[in-house]
Design a protein around this motif. Structure first.
Motif, PDB file in Angstrom:
ATOM      1  N   UNK A  53      15.959  28.042  22.167  1.00  0.00           N
ATOM      2  CA  UNK A  53      14.749  27.511  21.540  1.00  0.00           C
ATOM      3  C   UNK A  53      14.735  25.990  21.609  1.00  0.00           C
ATOM      4  N   UNK A  54      15.879  25.391  21.309  1.00  0.00           N
ATOM      5  CA  UNK A  54      15.994  23.928  21.279  1.00  0.00           C
ATOM      6  C   UNK A  54      17.246  23.500  22.046  1.00  0.00           C
ATOM      7  N   UNK A  55      17.136  23.385  23.378  1.00  0.00           N
ATOM      8  CA  UNK A  55      18.316  23.088  24.194  1.00  0.00           C
ATOM      9  C   UNK A  55      18.961  21.739  23.912  1.00  0.00           C
ATOM     10  N   UNK A  56      18.287  20.856  23.229  1.00  0.00           N
ATOM     11  CA  UNK A  56      18.847  19.540  22.947  1.00  0.00           C
ATOM     12  C   UNK A  56      19.509  19.418  21.593  1.00  0.00           C
ATOM     13  N   UNK A  57      19.708  20.534  20.900  1.00  0.00           N
ATOM     14  CA  UNK A  57      20.269  20.494  19.548  1.00  0.00           C
ATOM     15  C   UNK A  57      21.779  20.242  19.590  1.00  0.00           C
ATOM     16  N   UNK A  58      22.159  19.012  19.308  1.00  0.00           N
ATOM     17  CA  UNK A  58      23.570  18.643  19.435  1.00  0.00           C
ATOM     18  C   UNK A  58      24.469  19.409  18.463  1.00  0.00           C
ATOM     19  N   UNK A  59      23.997  19.687  17.258  1.00  0.00           N
ATOM     20  CA  UNK A  59      24.882  20.379  16.320  1.00  0.00           C
ATOM     21  C   UNK A  59      25.171  21.799  16.780  1.00  0.00           C
ATOM     22  N   UNK A  60      24.208  22.440  17.450  1.00  0.00           N
ATOM     23  CA  UNK A  60      24.479  23.771  18.009  1.00  0.00           C
ATOM     24  C   UNK A  60      25.483  23.682  19.150  1.00  0.00           C
ATOM     25  N   UNK A  61      25.329  22.659  20.003  1.00  0.00           N
ATOM     26  CA  UNK A  61      26.284  22.479  21.097  1.00  0.00           C
ATOM     27  C   UNK A  61      27.688  22.226  20.559  1.00  0.00           C
ATOM     28  N   UNK A 111      11.118  24.915  16.207  1.00  0.00           N
ATOM     29  CA  UNK A 111      12.391  24.268  15.889  1.00  0.00           C
ATOM     30  C   UNK A 111      12.988  24.871  14.613  1.00  0.00           C
ATOM     31  N   UNK A 112      12.125  25.307  13.702  1.00  0.00           N
ATOM     32  CA  UNK A 112      12.609  25.968  12.488  1.00  0.00           C
ATOM     33  C   UNK A 112      13.342  27.250  12.813  1.00  0.00           C
ATOM     34  N   UNK A 138      28.884  34.468  16.468  1.00  0.00           N
ATOM     35  CA  UNK A 138      28.397  33.107  16.208  1.00  0.00           C
ATOM     36  C   UNK A 138      27.877  32.486  17.500  1.00  0.00           C
ATOM     37  N   UNK A 139      28.622  32.639  18.572  1.00  0.00           N
ATOM     38  CA  UNK A 139      28.207  32.066  19.852  1.00  0.00           C
ATOM     39  C   UNK A 139      26.888  32.680  20.313  1.00  0.00           C
ATOM     40  N   UNK A 140      26.719  33.977  20.115  1.00  0.00           N
ATOM     41  CA  UNK A 140      25.448  34.627  20.482  1.00  0.00           C
ATOM     42  C   UNK A 140      24.289  34.007  19.713  1.00  0.00           C
ATOM     43  N   UNK A 141      24.446  33.824  18.414  1.00  0.00           N
ATOM     44  CA  UNK A 141      23.382  33.240  17.589  1.00  0.00           C
ATOM     45  C   UNK A 141      23.101  31.798  18.018  1.00  0.00           C
ATOM     46  N   UNK A 142      24.150  31.056  18.301  1.00  0.00           N
ATOM     47  CA  UNK A 142      23.977  29.667  18.721  1.00  0.00           C
ATOM     48  C   UNK A 142      23.289  29.572  20.074  1.00  0.00           C
ATOM     49  N   UNK A 143      23.566  30.509  20.951  1.00  0.00           N
ATOM     50  CA  UNK A 143      22.882  30.519  22.243  1.00  0.00           C
ATOM     51  C   UNK A 143      21.389  30.796  22.085  1.00  0.00           C
ATOM     52  N   UNK A 144      21.021  31.608  21.093  1.00  0.00           N
ATOM     53  CA  UNK A 144      19.594  31.814  20.799  1.00  0.00           C
ATOM     54  C   UNK A 144      18.992  30.497  20.320  1.00  0.00           C
ATOM     55  N   UNK A 145      19.698  29.816  19.430  1.00  0.00           N
ATOM     56  CA  UNK A 145      19.219  28.522  18.928  1.00  0.00           C
ATOM     57  C   UNK A 145      19.023  27.540  20.074  1.00  0.00           C
ATOM     58  N   UNK A 146      19.969  27.513  20.995  1.00  0.00           N
ATOM     59  CA  UNK A 146      19.873  26.591  22.125  1.00  0.00           C
ATOM     60  C   UNK A 146      18.795  27.003  23.115  1.00  0.00           C
ATOM     61  N   UNK A 205      17.235  28.212  11.986  1.00  0.00           N
ATOM     62  CA  UNK A 205      17.657  29.472  11.361  1.00  0.00           C
ATOM     63  C   UNK A 205      18.778  30.132  12.181  1.00  0.00           C
ATOM     64  N   UNK A 206      18.640  30.118  13.504  1.00  0.00           N
ATOM     65  CA  UNK A 206      19.683  30.690  14.358  1.00  0.00           C
ATOM     66  C   UNK A 206      20.966  29.869  14.282  1.00  0.00           C
ATOM     67  N   UNK A 207      20.826  28.552  14.185  1.00  0.00           N
ATOM     68  CA  UNK A 207      22.015  27.711  14.004  1.00  0.00           C
ATOM     69  C   UNK A 207      22.720  28.082  12.699  1.00  0.00           C
TER      70      UNK A 207
END
Length: 127
Positions: A36-44, A4-5, A26-34, A9-11
């Motif tokens: 890893x953690x598909x439920x991360x609301x702030x990334x969505x 999750x860390x 930014x969208x590419x980085x956020x997609x990496x974050x998602x 970092x990707x977020x």
């Protein structure tokens, strides 16, 4: 396996890129974050906002819907969803989303503003 860390970092990278105006990166980085953690609301939320900036309203709508699966009482997300719907020409659905925001937060001035614009479009005769 990534942690999750790593998602955080990707977020953070996505957020920084978004703030610098590098929206597609930014969208590419956020997609990496998602990834890893598909439920991360702030990334969505940030994917939705970035997609709105790129006028990719379908992706924005999908992102806001992902947030609303977890958090249905955030008036701002309902307004964002309404704006995505409005930009897709789905005015009646946009009105419903704006109304939902106002049901949650009756004094939400931006929801009321958006609702009035959408309502005017629906009730105005076409030229």
């Amino acid at each position: 396996m990534k942690s999750r860390g790593d998602a955080e970092a990707w977020y953070n990278k996505g957020y920084a890129l978004f703030e610098r105006g590098e929206i597609s990166e930014a969208i590419k980085a956020l997609n990496v974050a998602l990834g890893i953690n598909p439920g991360d609301t702030k990334s969505w939320i940030l994917v939705g906002n970035a997609s709105m900036e790129m006028e990719d309203y379908e992706t924005a709508l999908k992102a806001y819907d992902e947030v609303l699966k977890k958090v249905q009482t955030d008036a701002d997300i309902w307004v964002s969803k309404g704006n995505a719907l409005f930009n897709l020409g789905r005015t009646e659905e946009a009105l419903s989303a704006f109304q939902h925001a106002l049901n949650i937060e009756p004094d939400h001035y931006y929801a009321e503003y958006c609702m009035n614009i959408a309502h005017e479009l629906v009730t105005s005769p076409s030229p």
